[in-house]
Enzyme design. Structure first.
Site, PDB file in Angstrom:
ATOM      1  N   HIS A 126       0.837  -1.196   0.000  1.00 35.61           N
ATOM      2  CA  HIS A 126       0.000   0.000   0.000  1.00 35.61           C
ATOM      3  C   HIS A 126       0.876   1.252   0.000  1.00 35.61           C
ATOM      4  O   HIS A 126       2.088   1.173   0.209  1.00 35.61           O
ATOM      5  CB  HIS A 126      -0.917   0.021   1.224  1.00 35.61           C
ATOM      6  CG  HIS A 126      -2.168  -0.771   1.047  1.00 35.61           C
ATOM      7  ND1 HIS A 126      -2.269  -2.091   1.428  1.00 35.61           N
ATOM      8  CD2 HIS A 126      -3.375  -0.451   0.515  1.00 35.61           C
ATOM      9  CE1 HIS A 126      -3.487  -2.548   1.149  1.00 35.61           C
ATOM     10  NE2 HIS A 126      -4.173  -1.569   0.603  1.00 35.61           N
ATOM     11  N   LYS A 156      -0.904   4.741   4.432  1.00 31.25           N
ATOM     12  CA  LYS A 156      -1.737   3.699   5.032  1.00 31.25           C
ATOM     13  C   LYS A 156      -1.299   3.480   6.474  1.00 31.25           C
ATOM     14  O   LYS A 156      -0.145   3.148   6.745  1.00 31.25           O
ATOM     15  CB  LYS A 156      -1.586   2.407   4.224  1.00 31.25           C
ATOM     16  CG  LYS A 156      -2.377   1.216   4.746  1.00 31.25           C
ATOM     17  CD  LYS A 156      -3.845   1.356   4.468  1.00 31.25           C
ATOM     18  CE  LYS A 156      -4.603   0.089   4.806  1.00 31.25           C
ATOM     19  NZ  LYS A 156      -6.058   0.271   4.740  1.00 31.25           N
TER      20      LYS A 156
END
Length: 240
Positions: free
Chosen positions: A135, A139
């Site tokens: 990610h 995140k």
């Protein structure tokens, strides 16, 4: 439809834009900078709320929706330790809470493929399963909610594994499924489930190209949600 946005970061902004493009009205946009404005929102003017904030804010936002009888679509992850409390509150008030770790239609199909593959690999003890997720660096939680959902689907369908663990320096015990979490910009999300043996490897992967798929899924669920009750998931929405 009148929509309350709870969490106005990158996802909240895309959701708001898509909702308005689809003819909906945004009642308010609540984020960390104007959280006090939530006290002034008229719940009677809200058809549904969409919650994409941060783990530390999610339960408070959900609770506000339950107490004010506002159906809420929740995409924030990292608060599952409070899930039972939310379920009890939802049931006590005959409320409506829709939670998904991922609103992408493709990811939810991927969840089903993952569960099916896990069941096929049940007796194949020559293979070691693992999960990797990538990610963007903003995140907050690791592993991601999507990776945890994949792990839970694998554990439910493959008795070789009893728990999952975030991969690190410590060695993995037998029966523990390792999850590797990487944070690399600008990746919106890549999830890979692998089964490795000395002879060959089997992998399935989902790669998101943008956040629009997640945002559109949340808006579609919000359009579907009014009039329904209880704790709901993408399985209910997609009729899996």
């Amino acid at each position: 439809m009148n929509i309350l946005i709870l969490g106005y970061g990158k996802m909240g902004k895309i959701i708001s834009q898509l909702a308005e493009e689809r003819g909906h009205r945004i009642v308010a946009k609540i984020n960390i900078d104007n959280v006090s404005d939530l006290a002034h929102v008229d719940a009677a003017d809200v058809d549904v709320a969409i919650e994409f904030s941060q783990p530390e804010s999610a339960v408070g936002n959900i609770t506000w929706c339950i107490e004010h009888r506002v159906p809420v679509v929740v995409g924030t992850t990292g608060w599952m330790d409070k899930k039972m409390d939310v379920e009890k509150a939802c049931k006590a008030t005959d409320g409506t809470v829709f939670y998904a770790s991922n609103f992408s239609i493709g990811v939810n199909i991927f969840f089903k493929v993952n569960a099916f593959l896990a069941s096929l690999m049940n007796e194949q003890d020559a293979y070691q399963a693992s999960i990797e997720e990538i990610h963007h660096t903003e995140k907050k939680d690791a592993p991601s909610g999507t990776a945890i959902s994949l792990a839970e689907g694998l554990l439910e369908n493959n008795r070789q594994y009893q728990s999952w663990q975030l991969a690190g320096d410590a060695p993995m015990s037998s029966g523990v499924l390792p999850i590797t979490a990487k944070r690399i910009d600008p990746a919106p999300g890549t999830h890979t489930v692998s089964y490795a043996s000395a002879i060959d490897d089997i992998s399935i992967r989902h790669t998101a190209h943008s956040r629009e798929g997640f945002a559109l899924g949340a808006v579609l669920v919000a359009e579907w949600l009014p009039g329904r009750k209880g704790m709901l998931t993408m399985n209910d929405f997609l009729k899996f």
